[in-house]
Design a protein around this motif. Structure first.
Motif, mmCIF file in Angstrom:
data_model
loop_
_atom_site.group_PDB
_atom_site.id
_atom_site.type_symbol
_atom_site.label_atom_id
_atom_site.label_comp_id
_atom_site.label_asym_id
_atom_site.label_seq_id
_atom_site.Cartn_x
_atom_site.Cartn_y
_atom_site.Cartn_z
ATOM 1 N N LEU A 150 0.806 -1.219 0.000
ATOM 2 C CA LEU A 150 0.000 0.000 0.000
ATOM 3 C C LEU A 150 0.838 1.267 0.000
ATOM 4 C CD1 LEU A 150 -2.966 -0.837 2.427
ATOM 5 C CD2 LEU A 150 -2.855 -1.037 -0.072
ATOM 6 N N VAL A 151 2.019 1.255 0.648
ATOM 7 C CA VAL A 151 2.826 2.482 0.644
ATOM 8 C C VAL A 151 3.368 2.791 -0.750
ATOM 9 C CG1 VAL A 151 3.443 2.441 3.085
ATOM 10 C CG2 VAL A 151 4.912 1.252 1.445
ATOM 11 N N LEU A 152 3.497 1.777 -1.596
ATOM 12 C CA LEU A 152 3.892 2.033 -2.986
ATOM 13 C C LEU A 152 2.759 2.748 -3.728
ATOM 14 C CD1 LEU A 152 5.635 -1.375 -3.696
ATOM 15 C CD2 LEU A 152 6.776 0.859 -3.596
ATOM 16 N N PHE A 153 1.515 2.335 -3.456
ATOM 17 C CA PHE A 153 0.369 3.031 -4.038
ATOM 18 C C PHE A 153 0.286 4.461 -3.506
ATOM 19 C CE2 PHE A 153 -0.800 -1.306 -4.929
ATOM 20 C CZ PHE A 153 -1.530 -1.230 -6.103
ATOM 21 N N LEU A 154 0.514 4.613 -2.204
ATOM 22 C CA LEU A 154 0.445 5.934 -1.590
ATOM 23 C C LEU A 154 1.490 6.871 -2.190
ATOM 24 C CD1 LEU A 154 -1.001 7.473 0.778
ATOM 25 C CD2 LEU A 154 0.982 6.857 2.179
ATOM 26 N N GLY A 155 2.713 6.390 -2.337
ATOM 27 C CA GLY A 155 3.769 7.217 -2.905
ATOM 28 C C GLY A 155 3.532 7.546 -4.366
ATOM 29 N N ALA A 156 2.969 6.589 -5.103
ATOM 30 C CA ALA A 156 2.690 6.824 -6.522
ATOM 31 C C ALA A 156 1.607 7.880 -6.696
ATOM 32 C CB ALA A 156 2.266 5.526 -7.193
ATOM 33 N N GLN A 157 0.624 7.887 -5.792
ATOM 34 C CA GLN A 157 -0.497 8.819 -5.898
ATOM 35 C C GLN A 157 -0.201 10.189 -5.298
ATOM 36 O OE1 GLN A 157 -3.812 6.711 -4.130
ATOM 37 N NE2 GLN A 157 -3.685 5.041 -5.619
#
Length: 252
Positions: A150-157
């Motif tokens: 999820l932190v990869l999604f958070l950073g991407a967004q």
């Protein structure tokens, strides 16, 4: 995130500041803030010196913010404030007997337990809280097991608001590989010492677009962020901290 739901379920294993803003004492403060869907999210904040960067700490499955109880002091020694968050997907297990208040609130509200991907609004709310408290300070995010995805999604967004991603034992599913290929901010990514986890992290690492990315491959390690713990990973935690310290010192 739709594809993440089904694949992530195969994982083996997850604006009120008391005392006002800008605290300078090293004492734990219970904080709450609202997720986008109105759910109250509970967390523990430990401040550092004024303007210090903050690390947002997200736990693994069946867990809670106490996963980081013996880890946050080392982040403090490195000069970071910390915010350890109870996400709606998780409870108390090996992290101790502390309650996951966010998960309890979600279950009381809905009558259901939350899936891994459903915790993303809690991560977004924690990031919004950190930026609201101090627009200028740097924010780093730590994910453990399911939240490492999820932190990869958070950073991407939110590439303008997240200065670095620390991902411990993510799963290399289709949705994560896709989003990782869009991540351009700095990433520290690692795993346990198992061959399967090392290869999964290698697959994600290979598609990251960041010019500053590090894969730490341990010789002795635990699953998730508990690899940093002297209690759960006494033989190998020093290696993780050494690699992580070098990475973070280059970004502070």
């Amino acid at each position: 995130m739709k594809n993440f739901v089904g694949v992530a379920l195969t994982l083996a294993c997850g604006f009120a500041i008391a005392g006002g803003s800008g605290p300078t004492v090293s004492s734990t403060q219970a904080v709450t803030f609202q997720a986008g869907d109105g759910l109250t999210v509970y967390a523990n904040y430990i401040p550092a010196s004024p303007g210090a960067p903050v690390i947002l700490l997200f736990h693994q499955a069946d867990n809670n913010k106490s996963e980081y109880a013996d880890i946050t002091p080392q982040f403090r020694r490195l000069g970071f404030a910390t915010l350890a968050v109870d996400a709606r997907s998780g409870h108390a297990t090996h992290a101790g007997d502390n309650r996951n208040l966010t998960a309890e609130a979600y279950e009381k509200k809905t009558g259901n337990t939350a899936g891994y991907d459903q915790a993303l609004p809690d991560l977004e709310a924690a990031l919004a809280w950190a930026k609201r408290a101090d627009q200028q300070r740097k924010v780093f995010v730590v994910g453990s097991s399911y939240s490492a995805n999820l932190v990869l999604f958070l950073g991407a967004q939110h590439p303008q608001d997240v200065q670095g991603i620390l991902s411990f034992s993510p799963q290399a599913n289709e949705a994560t590989l896709k989003v990782a290929s869009t991540v351009k901010i700095p990433v520290f990514i690692t795993s346990s010492d198992s061959t399967e986890e090392i290869e999964a992290v290698k697959a994600i690492y290979s598609v990251l677009k960041s010019a500053n990315k590090v894969q730490y491959v341990p010789t002795s390690g635990s699953h998730g962020a508990l690899a940093l713990s002297s209690v759960f990973n006494p033989a190998g935690n020093a290696g993780y901290w050494k690699a992580l310290g070098i990475f973070l010192n280059g970004l502070k």
